[in-house]
Design a protein around this motif. Structure first.
Motif, mmCIF file in Angstrom:
data_model
loop_
_atom_site.group_PDB
_atom_site.id
_atom_site.type_symbol
_atom_site.label_atom_id
_atom_site.label_comp_id
_atom_site.label_asym_id
_atom_site.label_seq_id
_atom_site.Cartn_x
_atom_site.Cartn_y
_atom_site.Cartn_z
ATOM 1 N N PHE A 22 39.600 42.486 46.823
ATOM 2 C CA PHE A 22 39.783 41.152 47.386
ATOM 3 C C PHE A 22 38.770 40.184 46.775
ATOM 4 N N LEU A 23 37.541 40.634 46.585
ATOM 5 C CA LEU A 23 36.527 39.787 45.940
ATOM 6 C C LEU A 23 36.885 39.507 44.482
ATOM 7 N N VAL A 24 37.456 40.494 43.798
ATOM 8 C CA VAL A 24 37.936 40.291 42.424
ATOM 9 C C VAL A 24 39.046 39.240 42.411
ATOM 10 N N LEU A 25 39.961 39.341 43.384
ATOM 11 C CA LEU A 25 41.056 38.378 43.496
ATOM 12 C C LEU A 25 40.514 36.970 43.709
ATOM 13 N N LEU A 26 39.583 36.803 44.634
ATOM 14 C CA LEU A 26 39.003 35.488 44.893
ATOM 15 C C LEU A 26 38.282 34.947 43.662
ATOM 16 N N SER A 27 37.514 35.810 43.011
ATOM 17 C CA SER A 27 36.766 35.395 41.825
ATOM 18 C C SER A 27 37.712 34.945 40.710
#
Length: 130
Positions: free
Chosen positions: A83-88
């Motif tokens: 999810f953090l990869v997606l946001l980034s």
């Protein structure tokens, strides 16, 4: 109706909304681009809906985490990292910077797509590690 079920339904609905907005906003990288920037039409609406869906996703996710007394499966941590990869990737793709080429934006979009698919796969498969 049970409060846990209501929060879970809101969580899943916000995930569906996030996926829909992800696809609609991604189309701005292919239709009507201007000077290495995404199509500006609908920019405010897409940004607002994406922020709303991600905020609901995080808030309901934390609420579910508290309701479950922080007892999670090992794949949960992979889901958070993805999810953090997606946001980034979304931040990098839609950053207002003329030095970022359209090809780089589309590559970042592919990273976001891979992260989204991996999250959905983790949720469906629920792998058992160890």
């Amino acid at each position: 109706m049970d409060i846990h079920l209501v929060v879970k339904i809101v969580h899943m609905s916000s995930a569906a909304l996030a996926m829909l907005i992800f696809v609609l906003r991604a189309s701005t990288l292919f239709i009507g681009t201007q000077n290495q920037q995404p199509n500006p039409k609908g920019h405010v609406g897409f940004v607002a809906m994406q922020h709303l869906s991600y905020t609901l996703l995080v808030v309901t996710g934390v609420a579910l985490l508290v309701m479950n007394k922080f007892q999670v499966q090992p794949w949960f941590y992979a889901k958070i990292v993805l999810f953090l990869v997606l946001l980034s990737s979304q931040i990098k793709v839609y950053k207002k910077d003329d030095s970022i080429l359209l090809a780089q934006r589309r590559a970042g979009l592919m990273i976001g797509i891979i992260a989204f698919v991996a999250i959905i796969s983790l949720i469906i498969i629920k792998p058992v590690f160890g």
